[in-house]
Enzyme design. Structure first.
Site, PDB file in Angstrom:
ATOM      1  CB  ALA A   1      -1.072  -0.084   1.370  1.00  0.00           C
TER       2      ALA A   1
ATOM      3  N   GLY B   1      -0.048  -4.735   0.533  1.00  0.00           N
ATOM      4  CA  GLY B   1      -0.826  -5.113   0.060  1.00  0.00           C
ATOM      5  C   GLY B   1      -0.968  -5.419  -1.550  1.00  0.00           C
TER       6      GLY B   1
ATOM      7  CD  GLU C   1       1.541  -5.937   5.766  1.00  0.00           C
ATOM      8  OE1 GLU C   1       2.467  -6.223   5.839  1.00  0.00           O
ATOM      9  OE2 GLU C   1       0.920  -5.335   4.963  1.00  0.00           O
TER      10      GLU C   1
ATOM     11  CD  GLU D   1      -2.671  -7.317   3.255  1.00  0.00           C
ATOM     12  OE1 GLU D   1      -2.716  -6.345   2.454  1.00  0.00           O
ATOM     13  OE2 GLU D   1      -3.437  -7.602   4.324  1.00  0.00           O
TER      14      GLU D   1
HETATM   15  N1  CO8 Z   1       4.981   2.981  -0.466  1.00  0.00           N
HETATM   16  C1  CO8 Z   1       4.760   4.232  -1.382  1.00  0.00           C
HETATM   17  N2  CO8 Z   1       6.371   4.253  -1.953  1.00  0.00           N
HETATM   18  C2  CO8 Z   1       7.121   3.422  -2.021  1.00  0.00           C
HETATM   19  C3  CO8 Z   1       6.340   2.468  -1.490  1.00  0.00           C
HETATM   20  C4  CO8 Z   1       5.672   1.483  -0.867  1.00  0.00           C
HETATM   21  N3  CO8 Z   1       4.834   0.705  -0.442  1.00  0.00           N
HETATM   22  N4  CO8 Z   1       7.280   1.348  -1.802  1.00  0.00           N
HETATM   23  C5  CO8 Z   1       8.372   1.598  -2.309  1.00  0.00           C
HETATM   24  N5  CO8 Z   1       8.198   2.706  -2.998  1.00  0.00           N
HETATM   25  C6  CO8 Z   1       9.038   3.908  -3.660  1.00  0.00           C
HETATM   26  C7  CO8 Z   1      10.195   4.255  -2.323  1.00  0.00           C
HETATM   27  O1  CO8 Z   1      10.042   5.598  -1.585  1.00  0.00           O
HETATM   28  C8  CO8 Z   1      10.703   5.400  -3.830  1.00  0.00           C
HETATM   29  O2  CO8 Z   1      10.299   6.721  -4.171  1.00  0.00           O
HETATM   30  P1  CO8 Z   1      11.872   7.084  -4.707  1.00  0.00           P
HETATM   31  O3  CO8 Z   1      12.178   6.909  -5.511  1.00  0.00           O
HETATM   32  O4  CO8 Z   1      10.614   8.919  -4.235  1.00  0.00           O
HETATM   33  O5  CO8 Z   1      12.943   7.119  -2.736  1.00  0.00           O
HETATM   34  C9  CO8 Z   1      10.455   3.571  -4.872  1.00  0.00           C
HETATM   35  O6  CO8 Z   1       9.564   3.680  -4.845  1.00  0.00           O
HETATM   36  C10 CO8 Z   1      11.749   3.247  -5.272  1.00  0.00           C
HETATM   37  O7  CO8 Z   1      11.436   2.019  -4.567  1.00  0.00           O
HETATM   38  P2  CO8 Z   1      13.194   2.092  -3.191  1.00  0.00           P
HETATM   39  O8  CO8 Z   1      14.308   2.950  -4.283  1.00  0.00           O
HETATM   40  O9  CO8 Z   1      12.974   1.988  -1.847  1.00  0.00           O
HETATM   41  O10 CO8 Z   1      13.415   0.766  -4.331  1.00  0.00           O
HETATM   42  P3  CO8 Z   1      14.590  -0.559  -4.234  1.00  0.00           P
HETATM   43  O11 CO8 Z   1      14.851  -1.534  -4.241  1.00  0.00           O
HETATM   44  O12 CO8 Z   1      15.207   0.037  -3.371  1.00  0.00           O
HETATM   45  O13 CO8 Z   1      13.696  -0.865  -2.425  1.00  0.00           O
HETATM   46  C11 CO8 Z   1      11.643  -2.003  -1.762  1.00  0.00           C
HETATM   47  C12 CO8 Z   1      12.253  -2.087  -2.819  1.00  0.00           C
HETATM   48  C13 CO8 Z   1      12.699  -2.678  -1.027  1.00  0.00           C
HETATM   49  C14 CO8 Z   1      10.476  -3.136  -2.365  1.00  0.00           C
HETATM   50  C15 CO8 Z   1      11.308  -0.686  -0.615  1.00  0.00           C
HETATM   51  O14 CO8 Z   1      11.209   0.395  -1.866  1.00  0.00           O
HETATM   52  C16 CO8 Z   1      10.498  -0.899   0.083  1.00  0.00           C
HETATM   53  O15 CO8 Z   1      10.722  -1.504   1.025  1.00  0.00           O
HETATM   54  N6  CO8 Z   1       8.728  -0.982   0.447  1.00  0.00           N
HETATM   55  C17 CO8 Z   1       7.921  -0.741   1.186  1.00  0.00           C
HETATM   56  C18 CO8 Z   1       7.468  -2.066   1.350  1.00  0.00           C
HETATM   57  C19 CO8 Z   1       6.318  -1.904   2.219  1.00  0.00           C
HETATM   58  O16 CO8 Z   1       7.080  -1.831   3.421  1.00  0.00           O
HETATM   59  N7  CO8 Z   1       5.877  -2.231   1.736  1.00  0.00           N
HETATM   60  C20 CO8 Z   1       4.600  -2.778   2.667  1.00  0.00           C
HETATM   61  C21 CO8 Z   1       3.586  -1.383   3.063  1.00  0.00           C
HETATM   62  S1  CO8 Z   1       2.023  -1.038   4.284  1.00  0.00           S
HETATM   63  C22 CO8 Z   1       1.249  -1.949   3.555  1.00  0.00           C
HETATM   64  O17 CO8 Z   1       0.878  -2.833   2.241  1.00  0.00           O
HETATM   65  C23 CO8 Z   1      -0.230  -2.895   4.858  1.00  0.00           C
HETATM   66  C24 CO8 Z   1      -1.579  -2.764   3.494  1.00  0.00           C
HETATM   67  C25 CO8 Z   1      -3.055  -2.371   4.034  1.00  0.00           C
HETATM   68  C26 CO8 Z   1      -4.329  -2.686   3.795  1.00  0.00           C
HETATM   69  C27 CO8 Z   1      -4.397  -1.030   2.655  1.00  0.00           C
HETATM   70  C28 CO8 Z   1      -5.480  -0.643   2.204  1.00  0.00           C
HETATM   71  C29 CO8 Z   1      -5.732   0.741   2.087  1.00  0.00           C
END
Ligand code: CO8
Length: 256
Positions: free
Chosen positions: A64, A107, A130, A110
Site C-alpha cells: 500500500a 497490500g 508491515e 494481499e
Molecule cells: N509506498 C510508497 N512508496 C513506495 C513504496 C510504498 N509501499 N514502496 C516503494 N516506494 C517508493 C520508494 O519510496 C522509492 O521512491 P523514491 O524514488 O522517491 O525514493 C521508489 O518507490 C523506489 O523504491 P526503492 O528506491 O526503495 O527501491 P529498492 O529496490 O531499493 O527497494 C523495496 C524496494 C524493498 C520494495 C522498498 O521500496 C520497500 O521496502 N518498500 C516498502 C515496502 C513495504 O513496507 N510495503 C508494505 C506497505 S504497508 C501495506 O502494504 C499495508 C497494506 C494494508 C492495506 C491497505 C489498504 C488501504
C-alpha cells in the site's frame, strides 16, 4: 479513464496492469478503486472469461502507498472505508490469475492472495513487511496467507516481516506455478487461454463452490456443491460436453 492501471484484452482474457512505476506500483486508494471497477466490468462482460493482474516495471506492487497512509487516523479510515474496494474484489465470479514478478509486498501480496491462480517469475519476492512499519497486514493478509500455508508458517513470516522467495512460495503451495521471468507473460496468457476454453458456467460455479469450502461445514459445502451440480444440467454446455464425448469430437462451449 483510469490513472494508475492499464487495461487490455486478448482472446477473452481481460488484463489489468498496475502502473505507478515511480513507486514500484504502490497501491493508493484510487488504484484499488480502479482495479475493483475494472474487474467488475470484466466480470459483467460476456466476451471476457478470465482475468489477469500483473505489474508494469520492476515489481508487481511494493505494498500500500505508505505516503498516503502515514497520516491516517482510526476515524479517517473508518469514514473513508478503504477496505470496501477490497471486498468488491472478493465478489468477482470469474477466475483471476495473478502474474507476479519482482516485489509483491504488503497490500501487493494481499492483492495476489485475492487471486485464484498465482503464476510467479523466479524473481518474485513475497512478504508482509508491515510489522517493520509498526502496523500489521490489513487487507486480508493474516487470513489469506494462513489459509494458503498454515498457521505456523504464516505466523513466522508475518511476525518477522521476512521476504519469501518464489521458490519458497512454490514449495509452500502459496504460488501455483513458477517460470523464468522472460516467460512469465507468455505462460500466464497460455494458462489463461486454457481456462477460456473451459465451459464458463462450470468455471464460475467451481470457483464459487471451492472458495466457500473454506468457510462452510462439510454438510453445507456438499449441499452447495450438489445444487450447483444440478444447475449445470440446465445448460447448453452440459448437453454439448456430454454429446461431444459420445461423438468423439471436441466440445464447443457457449457459456449458456
Ligand atoms: N509506498 C510508497 N512508496 C513506495 C513504496 C510504498 N509501499 N514502496 C516503494 N516506494 C517508493 C520508494 O519510496 C522509492 O521512491 P523514491 O524514488 O522517491 O525514493 C521508489 O518507490 C523506489 O523504491 P526503492 O528506491 O526503495 O527501491 P529498492 O529496490 O531499493 O527497494 C523495496 C524496494 C524493498 C520494495 C522498498 O521500496 C520497500 O521496502 N518498500 C516498502 C515496502 C513495504 O513496507 N510495503 C508494505 C506497505 S504497508 C501495506 O502494504 C499495508 C497494506 C494494508 C492495506 C491497505 C489498504 C488501504
Amino acid at each position: 479513464m483510469p490513472e494508475f492501471i492499464q487495461v487490455s484484452v486478448t482472446d477473452h482474457v481481460g488484463i489489468v496492469t498496475l502502473n505507478r512505476l515511480e513507486v514500484l506500483n504502490a497501491l493508493n486508494r484510487q488504484m484499488i478503486t480502479e482495479i475493483a471497477a475494472q474487474l467488475e466490468a470484466f466480470d459483467k462482460d460476456p466476451a471476457i472469461r478470465v482475468m489477469v493482474i500483473n505489474g508494469a516495471g520492476r515489481a508487481f506492487a511494493a505494498g500500500a502507498d505508505i505516503d498516503e497512509m502515514m497520516t491516517e487516523t482510526p476515524l479517517s479510515m473508518e469514514r473513508a472505508d478503504p477496505f470496501a474496494d477490497w471486498d468488491r474484489l472478493r465478489r468477482i465470479k470469474k477466475p483471476i490469475i495473478a502474474s507476479v514478478h519482482g516485489f509483491a509486498l504488503g497490500g501487493g501480496f494481499e492483492l495476489v492472495l485475492h487471486c485464484d491462480l498465482i503464476m510467479a517469475a523466479e524473481t518474485a519476492e513475497f512478504g508482509f513487511p508491515e510489522v517493520k512499519l509498526g502496523v500489521m497486514p490489513g487487507a486480508g493478509g493474516t487470513q489469506l496467507l494462513t489459509r494458503a500455508m498454515g498457521r505456523r508458517k504464516a505466523l513466522a513470516y508475518i511476525l518477522l516481516g521476512d521476504t519469501m522467495t518464489a521458490q519458497e512460495a512454490a514449495h509452500f503451495g502459496v504460488v501455483d506455478r513458477m517460470v523464468a521471468e522472460e516467460m512469465l507473460h507468455e505462460e500466464t496468457i497460455r494458462l489463461a487461454r486454457q481456462l477460456t476454453k473451459q465451459p464458463p458456467l462450470s468455471v464460475r460455479l467451481i470457483k464459487e463452490t471451492v472458495l466457500r469450502a473454506e468457510d462452510l461445514n462439510l454438510d453445507d459445502g456438499l449441499l452447495l456443491e450438489r445444487k450447483n451440480f444440478y444447475m449445470l444440467f440446465d445448460s447448453h454446455d452440459q448437453k454439448e460436453g456430454m454429446q461431444a464425448f459420445q461423438e468423439k469430437r471436441k466440445p464447443e462451449f457457449k457459456g449458456e
